[in-house]
Write a protein that holds these residues in place. Structure first.
Motif, PDB file in Angstrom:
ATOM      1  N   TYR A 128      -3.554   2.248  -5.044  1.00 29.79           N
ATOM      2  CA  TYR A 128      -4.588   1.623  -5.875  1.00 29.79           C
ATOM      3  C   TYR A 128      -4.607   0.105  -5.662  1.00 29.79           C
ATOM      4  CZ  TYR A 128      -5.413   5.923  -8.564  1.00 29.79           C
ATOM      5  OH  TYR A 128      -5.763   7.181  -8.939  1.00 29.79           O
TER       6      TYR A 128
ATOM      7  N   SER B 284     -13.441  -0.357 -10.729  1.00 33.63           N
ATOM      8  CA  SER B 284     -12.706   0.614  -9.912  1.00 33.63           C
ATOM      9  C   SER B 284     -11.915   1.576 -10.782  1.00 33.63           C
ATOM     10  CB  SER B 284     -11.738  -0.118  -8.963  1.00 33.63           C
ATOM     11  OG  SER B 284     -12.432  -0.946  -8.073  1.00 33.63           O
TER      12      SER B 284
ATOM     13  N   GLU C  44       0.832  -1.211   0.000  1.00 36.06           N
ATOM     14  CA  GLU C  44       0.000   0.000   0.000  1.00 36.06           C
ATOM     15  C   GLU C  44       0.864   1.259   0.000  1.00 36.06           C
ATOM     16  OE1 GLU C  44      -3.886   1.781   2.376  1.00 36.06           O
ATOM     17  OE2 GLU C  44      -2.836   0.004   3.096  1.00 36.06           O
TER      18      GLU C  44
ATOM     19  N   GLY D 223      -5.935  -1.021  -2.036  1.00 41.01           N
ATOM     20  CA  GLY D 223      -7.388  -0.988  -1.917  1.00 41.01           C
ATOM     21  C   GLY D 223      -8.045  -2.062  -2.752  1.00 41.01           C
ATOM     22  N   HIS D 224      -7.447  -2.292  -3.921  1.00 37.64           N
ATOM     23  CA  HIS D 224      -7.949  -3.337  -4.816  1.00 37.64           C
ATOM     24  C   HIS D 224      -7.914  -4.707  -4.118  1.00 37.64           C
ATOM     25  CE1 HIS D 224      -8.154  -6.056  -8.263  1.00 37.64           C
ATOM     26  NE2 HIS D 224      -6.930  -6.504  -7.965  1.00 37.64           N
TER      27      HIS D 224
ATOM     28  N   ARG E  94      -8.072  -5.509  -0.946  1.00 42.19           N
ATOM     29  CA  ARG E  94      -9.093  -5.622   0.105  1.00 42.19           C
ATOM     30  C   ARG E  94     -10.470  -5.861  -0.500  1.00 42.19           C
ATOM     31  NH1 ARG E  94      -5.987  -1.486   2.478  1.00 42.19           N
ATOM     32  NH2 ARG E  94      -7.430   0.114   1.769  1.00 42.19           N
ATOM     33  N   ARG E  95     -10.797  -5.110  -1.583  1.00 47.78           N
ATOM     34  CA  ARG E  95     -12.111  -5.266  -2.198  1.00 47.78           C
ATOM     35  C   ARG E  95     -12.246  -6.625  -2.899  1.00 47.78           C
ATOM     36  NH1 ARG E  95     -10.950   0.150  -3.162  1.00 47.78           N
ATOM     37  NH2 ARG E  95     -10.193  -0.270  -5.292  1.00 47.78           N
TER      38      ARG E  95
END
Length: 447
Positions: free
Chosen positions: A276, A401, A271, A279-280, A282-283
């Motif tokens: 980017y 995203s 991170e 966060g990607h 985790r989603r």
């Protein structure tokens, strides 16, 4: 027409004089010694009595000849010269035949060999069953049909802290569960067994001193035909095992916490380099988990997939930041460098001792069913089932995203993409589960 009864040949009547010489004999004597009456007349009965039993046989005959003699019965072995074998008979000396010849004695032989064998076998079985009950290390109690204890072994008394005199005649549920939160449960279980249902479960029971302990209980209905007679109850102290299980679970939970911290640390490291990508991950992990639950995978598989998803792009840590955040299309060489991240991720993770195949799932998350994926071009069943889920979740999240080089696409566009490639690039079951979650609103990245 008279019926044939084979047992009639198992009783023979012999008449002897005061010295034991046979004067008359029934034809059934053949069954015992294999000789006909004609062959026996004039021979001594003692010829056919086993040597060790001769003194008793002669004593019986003398008693019958005495003034107050009468029926005398004893068991002894007789010899069968024809078969060279021995039979055990019950010999009854009926006394002098005063109305015929005062010096003659009537003797009846009854074959008791089979009956004795049956009794001996029954006694052996009884002894064996008694040993299984009284000598059993398991705590066992036998109740009557009203749940009052008829008998209990030493192990039962030792386990619950009672003497046998304190146990017999007591209601089993009141003895080991009264004045406890488990009395109602114990009564219910007894009712189940009384109705004919065997039980096998774990619970809590109480000792004489009031100590509660964990116990495994087996209850078996004792029935003869349709009639219920009582309960055969077995108790095993499982306190030590339960303590060990709890300690093991605590240790596993501790290790799992350490694994989660390791995963989080790796994710945080990436991170710092590429917000980017972090966060990607985790989603993607949340969507992959939702798909796995939709497919009703095991809890362990769901956990493995979630952990792998959280670090599936960890290999990008070796890709220069300017390539990861480039706001335009990548050059061929740059894209080839990005494609190394599954292998790099595998190399980073393979030596970490996870209880799940996280490194391998990360290694395969860009493989496709038709072999067109990378880095190894795996096909179909060569791909780990959890990697197939991660692949779909990764593609969908990436499309919906924002990226440095484009704006987020609508969910409908992403779903159309994976549905068009269903069965070629993506597993059909995974695609259907993902589409169902997003179309129904059961999953949302905003949540």
């Amino acid at each position: 027409m008279p019926t044939f009864d084979e047992n009639m040949f198992k009783i023979a009547i012999i008449i002897t004089d005061e010295l034991g010489k046979i004067t008359s004999v029934s034809s059934s004597i053949v069954y015992f010694i294999g000789l006909s009456p004609k062959e026996l007349i004039g021979r001594s009965i003692y010829e056919f009595v086993d040597e060790k039993d001769l003194p008793k046989a002669k004593e019986c005959l003398l008693k019958c000849l005495s003034k107050d003699g009468g029926p005398v019965t004893m068991a002894y072995q007789i010899l069968n010269p024809q078969k060279k074998s021995k039979n055990l008979v019950l010999a009854t000396y009926h006394g002098a035949l005063k109305d015929v010849n005062p010096k003659d004695i009537a003797i009846s032989w009854s074959d008791i060999s089979e009956g004795l064998k049956a009794r001996q076998e029954l006694e052996r079985e009884r002894t064996r069953l008694q040993y299984l009950f009284y000598g059993n290390p398991e705590a066992i109690a036998l109740t009557d049909k009203n749940n009052f204890i008829v008998e209990a072994n030493d192990s039962f008394c030792k386990l619950f802290g009672y003497d046998k005199e304190e146990v017999r005649g007591k209601h089993i549920d009141e003895l080991i569960a009264k004045d406890s939160p488990y009395f109602e449960e114990a009564s219910h279980l007894s009712s189940l067994v009384t109705s004919g249902e065997a039980i096998d479960l774990e619970s809590i029971r109480k000792k004489k001193d009031g100590t509660f302990f964990e116990v495994a209980i087996t209850g078996i209905p004792v029935k003869f035909g349709d009639e219920f007679f009582g309960i055969y109850a077995i108790y095993r102290d499982i306190s030590d095992r339960k303590r060990t299980e709890r300690k093991l679970k605590e240790y596993v939970d501790y290790l799992e916490g350490a694994w989660i911290q390791t995963i989080s640390a790796l994710g945080s490291a990436l991170e710092q380099k590429d917000p980017y990508t972090a966060g990607h991950q985790r989603r993607v992990a949340e969507l992959a988990k939702a798909i796995a639950l939709k497919l009703q995978l095991t809890e362990d598989d769901v956990k493995a997939l979630y952990m792998a998803s959280l670090v599936h792009d960890i290999g990008k840590i070796r890709v220069p930041a300017e390539i990861l955040t480039k706001p335009s299309k990548l050059a061929f060489e740059e894209y080839e460098l990005v494609k190394t991240h599954p292998r790099v991720g595998f190399e980073i993770l393979k030596d970490i001792e996870f209880p799940w195949p996280i490194a391998e799932i990360v290694y395969q998350h860009h493989e496709k069913l038709d072999g067109s994926g990378y880095p190894r071009g795996l096909r179909g069943s060569e791909i780990h089932p959890l990697a197939l889920i991660l692949t779909v979740a990764d593609v969908v999240e990436a499309m919906v995203s924002n990226r440095p080089y484009r704006k987020a696409l609508p969910v409908e566009t992403a779903l159309a993409e994976i549905e068009a490639l269903k069965g070629m690039h993506f597993d059909p079951w995974v695609v259907e589960a993902c589409s169902s979650l997003l179309k129904s609103g059961d999953f949302s990245f905003e949540d």
